[in-house]
Design a protein around this motif. Structure first.
Motif, mmCIF file in Angstrom:
data_model
loop_
_atom_site.group_PDB
_atom_site.id
_atom_site.type_symbol
_atom_site.label_atom_id
_atom_site.label_comp_id
_atom_site.label_asym_id
_atom_site.label_seq_id
_atom_site.Cartn_x
_atom_site.Cartn_y
_atom_site.Cartn_z
ATOM 1 N N LEU A 118 -14.374 44.080 24.652
ATOM 2 C CA LEU A 118 -14.297 42.702 25.143
ATOM 3 C C LEU A 118 -14.788 41.704 24.094
ATOM 4 O O LEU A 118 -14.189 40.643 23.902
ATOM 5 C CB LEU A 118 -15.086 42.544 26.440
ATOM 6 N N VAL A 119 -15.862 42.043 23.425
ATOM 7 C CA VAL A 119 -16.387 41.166 22.369
ATOM 8 C C VAL A 119 -15.367 41.034 21.238
ATOM 9 O O VAL A 119 -15.096 39.933 20.744
ATOM 10 C CB VAL A 119 -17.749 41.683 21.852
ATOM 11 N N ALA A 120 -14.769 42.153 20.835
ATOM 12 C CA ALA A 120 -13.758 42.126 19.773
ATOM 13 C C ALA A 120 -12.553 41.284 20.190
ATOM 14 O O ALA A 120 -12.022 40.500 19.391
ATOM 15 C CB ALA A 120 -13.333 43.547 19.419
ATOM 16 N N LEU A 121 -12.110 41.427 21.421
ATOM 17 C CA LEU A 121 -10.988 40.638 21.923
ATOM 18 C C LEU A 121 -11.317 39.149 21.949
ATOM 19 O O LEU A 121 -10.468 38.304 21.636
ATOM 20 C CB LEU A 121 -10.579 41.112 23.311
ATOM 21 N N PHE A 122 -12.544 38.811 22.318
ATOM 22 C CA PHE A 122 -12.969 37.418 22.334
ATOM 23 C C PHE A 122 -12.832 36.794 20.949
ATOM 24 O O PHE A 122 -12.248 35.724 20.787
ATOM 25 C CB PHE A 122 -14.419 37.300 22.832
ATOM 26 N N PHE A 123 -13.354 37.469 19.916
ATOM 27 C CA PHE A 123 -13.294 36.928 18.566
ATOM 28 C C PHE A 123 -11.860 36.892 18.030
ATOM 29 O O PHE A 123 -11.477 35.971 17.303
ATOM 30 C CB PHE A 123 -14.216 37.704 17.620
#
Length: 120
Positions: free
Chosen positions: A11-16
Protein backbone atom coordinates in the motif's frame (compact mmCIF):
# COMPACT_ATOMS: atom_id res chain seq x y z
CA UNK A 1 1.28 -11.13 10.80
CA UNK A 2 3.74 -11.34 7.88
CA UNK A 3 0.86 -10.99 5.42
CA UNK A 4 -0.27 -7.79 7.12
CA UNK A 5 3.24 -6.30 6.97
CA UNK A 6 3.60 -7.18 3.28
CA UNK A 7 0.16 -5.68 2.62
CA UNK A 8 1.10 -2.43 4.33
CA UNK A 9 4.37 -2.23 2.36
CA UNK A 10 2.48 -2.77 -0.90
CA UNK A 11 0.00 0.00 0.00
CA UNK A 12 2.82 2.41 0.82
CA UNK A 13 4.55 1.61 -2.49
CA UNK A 14 1.29 2.14 -4.40
CA UNK A 15 0.76 5.47 -2.66
CA UNK A 16 4.16 6.80 -3.76
CA UNK A 17 3.72 5.42 -7.28
CA UNK A 18 0.34 7.14 -7.62
CA UNK A 19 1.78 10.37 -6.28
CA UNK A 20 4.52 10.25 -8.94
CA UNK A 21 2.03 9.55 -11.73
CA UNK A 22 -0.13 12.50 -10.70
CA UNK A 23 2.91 14.82 -10.66
CA UNK A 24 3.86 13.56 -14.14
CA UNK A 25 0.34 14.20 -15.51
CA UNK A 26 0.46 17.73 -14.15
CA UNK A 27 3.84 18.33 -15.79
CA UNK A 28 5.54 18.77 -12.42
CA UNK A 29 7.88 15.81 -12.55
CA UNK A 30 11.28 15.65 -14.15
CA UNK A 31 10.81 12.52 -16.21
CA UNK A 32 13.36 13.23 -18.91
CA UNK A 33 16.46 14.43 -17.16
CA UNK A 34 16.90 14.23 -13.44
CA UNK A 35 15.77 16.28 -10.49
CA UNK A 36 13.96 19.56 -10.38
CA UNK A 37 15.70 22.18 -12.46
CA UNK A 38 15.62 25.79 -11.36
CA UNK A 39 16.49 28.20 -14.14
CA UNK A 40 17.19 31.79 -13.15
CA UNK A 41 14.79 34.11 -14.96
CA UNK A 42 16.47 36.24 -17.61
CA UNK A 43 15.90 39.92 -16.94
CA UNK A 44 15.54 42.20 -19.91
CA UNK A 45 16.77 45.76 -19.80
CA UNK A 46 14.92 48.14 -22.03
CA UNK A 47 11.42 48.50 -23.31
CA UNK A 48 9.50 45.41 -24.43
CA UNK A 49 8.74 46.08 -28.10
CA UNK A 50 7.07 42.80 -28.96
CA UNK A 51 5.77 39.59 -27.40
CA UNK A 52 5.42 36.36 -29.35
CA UNK A 53 3.70 33.11 -28.46
CA UNK A 54 5.65 30.05 -29.60
CA UNK A 55 3.59 26.85 -29.76
CA UNK A 56 5.84 23.87 -28.94
CA UNK A 57 5.24 20.11 -29.00
CA UNK A 58 7.22 17.54 -27.03
CA UNK A 59 7.47 19.19 -23.61
CA UNK A 60 6.31 16.91 -20.81
CA UNK A 61 7.89 18.05 -17.55
CA UNK A 62 9.76 20.68 -15.58
CA UNK A 63 13.06 19.63 -17.11
CA UNK A 64 11.65 20.17 -20.62
CA UNK A 65 10.36 23.59 -19.52
CA UNK A 66 13.81 24.57 -18.26
CA UNK A 67 15.56 23.35 -21.43
CA UNK A 68 13.23 25.33 -23.69
CA UNK A 69 13.51 28.48 -21.56
CA UNK A 70 17.30 28.23 -21.54
CA UNK A 71 17.42 27.73 -25.31
CA UNK A 72 15.14 30.68 -26.04
CA UNK A 73 16.94 32.88 -23.49
CA UNK A 74 20.11 32.57 -25.60
CA UNK A 75 18.49 34.95 -28.09
CA UNK A 76 19.90 38.42 -27.54
CA UNK A 77 17.15 40.78 -26.39
CA UNK A 78 14.62 38.04 -25.63
CA UNK A 79 13.38 36.26 -22.52
CA UNK A 80 11.03 33.28 -22.46
CA UNK A 81 8.57 31.77 -20.02
CA UNK A 82 7.12 28.33 -20.80
CA UNK A 83 3.61 27.21 -19.90
CA UNK A 84 3.59 23.39 -19.95
CA UNK A 85 -0.18 23.10 -19.75
CA UNK A 86 -0.68 25.27 -22.83
CA UNK A 87 2.38 23.86 -24.65
CA UNK A 88 3.76 27.27 -25.48
CA UNK A 89 6.39 29.81 -24.58
CA UNK A 90 5.78 33.52 -24.18
CA UNK A 91 8.83 35.33 -25.56
CA UNK A 92 9.20 38.99 -24.63
CA UNK A 93 11.62 41.03 -26.74
CA UNK A 94 13.44 44.34 -26.48
CA UNK A 95 14.22 44.23 -30.21
CA UNK A 96 12.63 42.65 -33.26
CA UNK A 97 13.40 38.94 -33.24
CA UNK A 98 12.59 36.99 -36.38
CA UNK A 99 10.73 33.71 -36.34
CA UNK A 100 13.83 32.14 -37.90
CA UNK A 101 15.94 33.19 -34.88
CA UNK A 102 13.43 31.54 -32.58
CA UNK A 103 13.42 28.37 -34.67
CA UNK A 104 17.25 28.28 -34.70
CA UNK A 105 17.36 28.62 -30.91
CA UNK A 106 15.33 25.40 -30.54
CA UNK A 107 16.86 23.54 -33.49
CA UNK A 108 18.18 20.13 -32.48
CA UNK A 109 16.57 20.31 -29.03
CA UNK A 110 14.04 17.56 -29.69
CA UNK A 111 11.08 19.94 -29.41
CA UNK A 112 8.92 20.95 -32.38
CA UNK A 113 7.69 24.48 -32.98
CA UNK A 114 4.18 24.24 -34.42
CA UNK A 115 3.46 27.94 -34.64
CA UNK A 116 4.70 31.41 -33.81
CA UNK A 117 2.38 34.40 -33.54
CA UNK A 118 2.43 37.88 -32.08
CA UNK A 119 0.59 38.22 -28.80
CA UNK A 120 -2.22 40.63 -29.32
Amino acid sequence: MATAIVGILVLVALFFALKGVIKHWRGESSCCGGGDVKVPKKKLTGTIVETKIVDIEGMTCGHCKARVEQALDTIDGAAAEVNLHRNHAVVKMTREVSDDEIRRALAGSGYTITGIHIKG
